[in-house]
Design a protein around this motif. Structure first.
Motif, mmCIF file in Angstrom:
data_model
loop_
_atom_site.group_PDB
_atom_site.id
_atom_site.type_symbol
_atom_site.label_atom_id
_atom_site.label_comp_id
_atom_site.label_asym_id
_atom_site.label_seq_id
_atom_site.Cartn_x
_atom_site.Cartn_y
_atom_site.Cartn_z
ATOM 1 N N UNK A 13 25.214 31.832 51.891
ATOM 2 C CA UNK A 13 25.040 32.546 50.630
ATOM 3 C C UNK A 13 26.384 32.875 49.981
ATOM 4 N N UNK A 14 27.350 33.310 50.781
ATOM 5 C CA UNK A 14 28.663 33.642 50.225
ATOM 6 C C UNK A 14 29.394 32.407 49.717
ATOM 7 N N UNK A 15 29.192 31.275 50.365
ATOM 8 C CA UNK A 15 29.850 30.061 49.873
ATOM 9 C C UNK A 15 29.305 29.664 48.503
ATOM 10 N N UNK A 16 28.077 30.034 48.211
ATOM 11 C CA UNK A 16 27.475 29.722 46.914
ATOM 12 C C UNK A 16 27.957 30.666 45.809
ATOM 13 N N UNK A 17 28.667 31.715 46.169
ATOM 14 C CA UNK A 17 29.196 32.664 45.176
ATOM 15 C C UNK A 17 30.209 31.965 44.264
ATOM 16 N N UNK A 18 30.755 30.844 44.700
ATOM 17 C CA UNK A 18 31.688 30.096 43.866
ATOM 18 C C UNK A 18 31.101 29.791 42.490
ATOM 19 N N UNK A 19 29.810 29.522 42.429
ATOM 20 C CA UNK A 19 29.165 29.239 41.139
ATOM 21 C C UNK A 19 29.228 30.457 40.224
ATOM 22 N N UNK A 20 29.074 31.643 40.789
ATOM 23 C CA UNK A 20 29.156 32.870 39.996
ATOM 24 C C UNK A 20 30.587 33.074 39.517
ATOM 25 N N UNK A 21 31.548 32.851 40.403
ATOM 26 C CA UNK A 21 32.956 33.001 40.018
ATOM 27 C C UNK A 21 33.333 32.002 38.922
ATOM 28 N N UNK A 22 32.812 30.782 39.002
ATOM 29 C CA UNK A 22 33.087 29.799 37.946
ATOM 30 C C UNK A 22 32.455 30.237 36.628
ATOM 31 N N UNK A 23 31.272 30.828 36.691
ATOM 32 C CA UNK A 23 30.631 31.355 35.484
ATOM 33 C C UNK A 23 31.452 32.478 34.867
ATOM 34 N N UNK A 24 31.991 33.349 35.710
ATOM 35 C CA UNK A 24 32.858 34.414 35.215
ATOM 36 C C UNK A 24 34.102 33.834 34.558
ATOM 37 N N UNK A 25 34.693 32.820 35.177
ATOM 38 C CA UNK A 25 35.907 32.206 34.622
ATOM 39 C C UNK A 25 35.620 31.544 33.269
ATOM 40 N N UNK A 144 40.289 46.772 46.940
ATOM 41 C CA UNK A 144 39.098 47.593 46.755
ATOM 42 C C UNK A 144 39.473 48.942 46.168
ATOM 43 N N UNK A 145 38.665 49.390 45.235
ATOM 44 C CA UNK A 145 38.899 50.682 44.598
ATOM 45 C C UNK A 145 38.544 51.776 45.593
ATOM 46 N N UNK A 146 39.451 52.705 45.757
ATOM 47 C CA UNK A 146 39.173 53.830 46.627
ATOM 48 C C UNK A 146 38.231 54.780 45.910
ATOM 49 N N UNK A 147 37.474 55.521 46.672
ATOM 50 C CA UNK A 147 36.447 56.384 46.090
ATOM 51 C C UNK A 147 37.020 57.455 45.168
ATOM 52 N N UNK A 148 38.289 57.829 45.335
ATOM 53 C CA UNK A 148 38.857 58.872 44.485
ATOM 54 C C UNK A 148 39.586 58.299 43.269
ATOM 55 N N UNK A 149 39.628 56.974 43.108
ATOM 56 C CA UNK A 149 40.266 56.358 41.955
ATOM 57 C C UNK A 149 39.269 56.264 40.821
ATOM 58 N N UNK A 150 39.740 56.335 39.574
ATOM 59 C CA UNK A 150 38.810 56.180 38.443
ATOM 60 C C UNK A 150 38.307 54.748 38.369
ATOM 61 N N UNK A 151 37.131 54.583 37.775
ATOM 62 C CA UNK A 151 36.578 53.240 37.583
ATOM 63 C C UNK A 151 37.418 52.483 36.580
ATOM 64 N N UNK A 152 37.686 51.229 36.866
ATOM 65 C CA UNK A 152 38.394 50.400 35.902
ATOM 66 C C UNK A 152 37.371 49.716 35.005
ATOM 67 N N UNK A 153 37.863 49.044 33.977
ATOM 68 C CA UNK A 153 36.987 48.427 32.993
ATOM 69 C C UNK A 153 36.246 47.234 33.554
ATOM 70 N N UNK A 154 36.920 46.412 34.345
ATOM 71 C CA UNK A 154 36.321 45.172 34.832
ATOM 72 C C UNK A 154 36.975 44.760 36.124
ATOM 73 N N UNK A 155 36.291 43.915 36.830
ATOM 74 C CA UNK A 155 36.858 43.304 38.027
ATOM 75 C C UNK A 155 36.779 41.806 37.861
ATOM 76 N N UNK A 156 37.881 41.167 38.037
ATOM 77 C CA UNK A 156 37.908 39.724 37.890
ATOM 78 C C UNK A 156 38.349 39.121 39.189
#
Length: 156
Positions: A13-25, A144-156
């Protein structure tokens, strides 16, 4: 502990995540390829930093990081200032134009996930977020964002 067959299925399943990453790109603006988007995202998440720290967070060579930084700086999305502690080094920080680009990236990312996950419940999306964060924590992801850090706008 999960069964070996479950770990094998997880790997598939994780190897198939490449398709999602390509969609994001593909949804990124042409002027902001994925490496540049990652630079902007990390500066947003962690604040100003030296090139060496950015390379560490990107998990790539300093020369690769330097190319991404140069691309972002040429477009006015980040600025490089002398480090007061070491004049040979530079401190990288986002500019207002960089924050605007991050907002655009966040909008595109949100729109893409909203489209592809429109039949998912809020609870399903929430569970996926929790499980992915737990997986990253298990692997010791330095980005990875630590729990005490503010949320950022996006993760790429």
């Amino acid at each position: 502990m999960a069964a070996q067959s479950q770990y094998a299925e997880l790997a598939r399943q994780l190897s198939a995540i490449g398709a999602i990453k390509r969609g994001l790109a593909r949804m990124l603006p042409a002027e902001c390829p994925s490496g540049t988007a990652a630079v902007l995202t990390l500066l947003d998440r962690h604040g100003e930093m030296r090139m060496s720290r950015l390379a560490e967070l990107l998990a790539v060579d300093t020369s690769v990081t330097s190319r991404h930084v140069a691309h972002a700086a040429e477009r006015g999305w980040i600025e490089r200032s002398p480090d007061p502690g070491d004049r040979r080094s530079r401190i990288l920080r986002l500019t207002p134009a960089g924050l605007d680009m991050l907002d655009e990236l966040a909008r595109r990312t949100t729109d893409m996930f909203a489209h592809h996950l429109e039949d998912w419940s809020d609870d399903d999306v929430g569970q996926l977020i929790v499980m992915l964060a737990r997986l990253r924590d298990s692997f010791g992801d330095c980005r990875a964002r630590h729990h005490d850090e503010p949320h950022s706008r996006t993760s790429v």
